[in-house]
Design an enzyme around this catalytic site. Sequence first.
Site, short mmCIF file in Angstrom:
data_model
loop_
_atom_site.label_atom_id
_atom_site.label_comp_id
_atom_site.label_asym_id
_atom_site.label_seq_id
_atom_site.Cartn_x
_atom_site.Cartn_y
_atom_site.Cartn_z
N ARG A 47 53.67 -32.62 -59.08
CA ARG A 47 53.65 -31.56 -58.06
C ARG A 47 54.82 -31.60 -57.08
NH1 ARG A 47 50.16 -30.38 -54.68
NH2 ARG A 47 50.14 -28.16 -55.13
N CYS A 83 64.90 -41.02 -64.34
CA CYS A 83 66.30 -40.63 -64.18
C CYS A 83 66.45 -39.16 -63.85
CB CYS A 83 67.06 -40.96 -65.45
SG CYS A 83 66.74 -42.63 -65.98
N TYR A 114 45.56 -30.99 -60.57
CA TYR A 114 46.92 -30.83 -61.09
C TYR A 114 47.74 -32.10 -60.93
CZ TYR A 114 45.18 -26.09 -60.60
OH TYR A 114 44.39 -24.97 -60.66
N1 LLP Z 1 41.73 -19.01 -62.48
C1 LLP Z 1 42.93 -18.71 -63.00
C2 LLP Z 1 43.05 -17.53 -63.86
C3 LLP Z 1 44.03 -19.52 -62.71
O1 LLP Z 1 45.23 -19.22 -63.21
C4 LLP Z 1 43.88 -20.66 -61.88
C5 LLP Z 1 45.01 -21.53 -61.57
C6 LLP Z 1 42.59 -20.94 -61.37
C7 LLP Z 1 41.55 -20.09 -61.69
C8 LLP Z 1 42.30 -22.13 -60.48
O2 LLP Z 1 42.98 -22.06 -59.29
P1 LLP Z 1 42.68 -23.11 -58.10
O3 LLP Z 1 41.27 -22.85 -57.58
O4 LLP Z 1 42.81 -24.47 -58.63
O5 LLP Z 1 43.71 -22.79 -57.09
N2 LLP Z 1 49.79 -26.50 -60.87
C9 LLP Z 1 49.69 -25.82 -59.62
C10 LLP Z 1 48.54 -24.85 -59.58
C11 LLP Z 1 48.58 -23.84 -60.68
C12 LLP Z 1 47.37 -22.98 -60.70
C13 LLP Z 1 47.32 -22.19 -61.94
N3 LLP Z 1 46.18 -21.35 -62.04
C14 LLP Z 1 49.62 -26.85 -58.51
O6 LLP Z 1 49.71 -28.04 -58.79
O7 LLP Z 1 49.49 -26.48 -57.34
#
Ligand code: LLP
Length: 404
Positions: A307, A338, A367
């Site tokens: 992240r 690296c 994540y």
């Molecule tokens: N539903 C859909 C269609 C999504 O694309 C996502 C997240 C979620 C639910 C869940 O979202 P949350 O409640 O966790 O915010 N890798 C990034 C976050 C990417 C989120 C992608 N989609 C990070 O580390 O912040």
Amino acid sequence: MKYIGKNFFIEGVKVKNLAKKFQTPIYCYSYRRLKENIRSFKKNFKSLNPIICFAVKANANLKLLKEIKKFNLGADVVSIGELTKALKAGIQSKKIVFSGVGKTSEELNFAISKKILLINVESKSEILEIEKIAKRKKKTVNIGIRLNPNTDPKTLSQISTGKKQDKFGVTENIFLELVKYVKNCKFIKLKCISVHIGSQILNHQPYEKMLKVVDRVIKKTNYKFEFIDLGGGMGISYGKKVKNLNYKRYVAAIKKVLKRHKAKIIFEPGRSIIGNTGILVSKVLYIKESAKKNFIILDAAMNDLMRPALYGAEHLIIPESKNNILTKKTYEFVGPICESTDRFLTTKKFQKLNEKDLIIISDVGAYGMSLSSNYNVRLKPAEILIKGFKINLIKKRQKLKDLM
Ligand code: LLP
């Protein structure tokens, strides 16, 4: 999770002992936190009685999914891999929604054969592909259509998904066209309007704006949707004092829509369920002094926790063992990879560290492990779940032979 005396504990377990037993880096999760998060999520939305589908992408550890399932949560999945894991964790098909802009026909076939609650489609081409498969299988498939409401979620641009320049969902006009098309499909049943505008949202106003668009679009379709899937995105505090999302205002805005368009609400939370349950424990390998700062070279790297490198995300770092000796030097916590982006945090306020000390990177439950990789042929860390005094190894550290 807190300090007891000088040392940091997860529930009844001293982190130092975990590091001794399992080496570092390790992901450690608190069961109690998980339970509290699920409870408070349910409480915040109690008056809506929603279906809660955990976003598996946030954390796909099978043992954690099994625990989450015990609280009657469903799953939001985005690949055949996540779907298989959700099913293996015992989550009922009837509580699984499948999102994503690029589902392959293999994935659609599999999802259809498992009779999941909804496939949330994101294009006309995907609808045509589903229609083809459904016809061949002589099955009726329940779908949702994801609307792109063109709403700015006021979060990091890299995790924003609801603006018109984003690849997600379809525009209002296309949505209306697709509803007309699907109404006449023999093998597809339109059940849901879905939206998800982004992640780590701490302000209720983008949600209010999004709901206004949802309200308008439902009205224009003149269609009775059984479900409104509002996605996830609820933000957490990441160690800094920030104003929490105003759930009351969010619920009030949802109720306004429901007054006009009665439907069952679906949520897809990831981060708000699992984010603050996990820490990454790492050891200081070397301290490299330079004129302006000291590089604290950890045994954890961007492959373990992506992240910061990917989004410039800041995760609070704290010592495992407090010594109360403050240093005047700026510390830059980096990994051994690296790449210059293999850096976690730069801080002026930290206690004096020595080589071999342990540090804790906070709030990595969401994540963290799910974005980890084998870059530089580094082994993925072990994962441990703490329940009171009980230590459960829920994923073994990879071995070199797994990668050969
Ligand atoms: N539903 C859909 C269609 C999504 O694309 C996502 C997240 C979620 C639910 C869940 O979202 P949350 O409640 O966790 O915010 N890798 C990034 C976050 C990417 C989120 C992608 N989609 C990070 O580390 O912040």
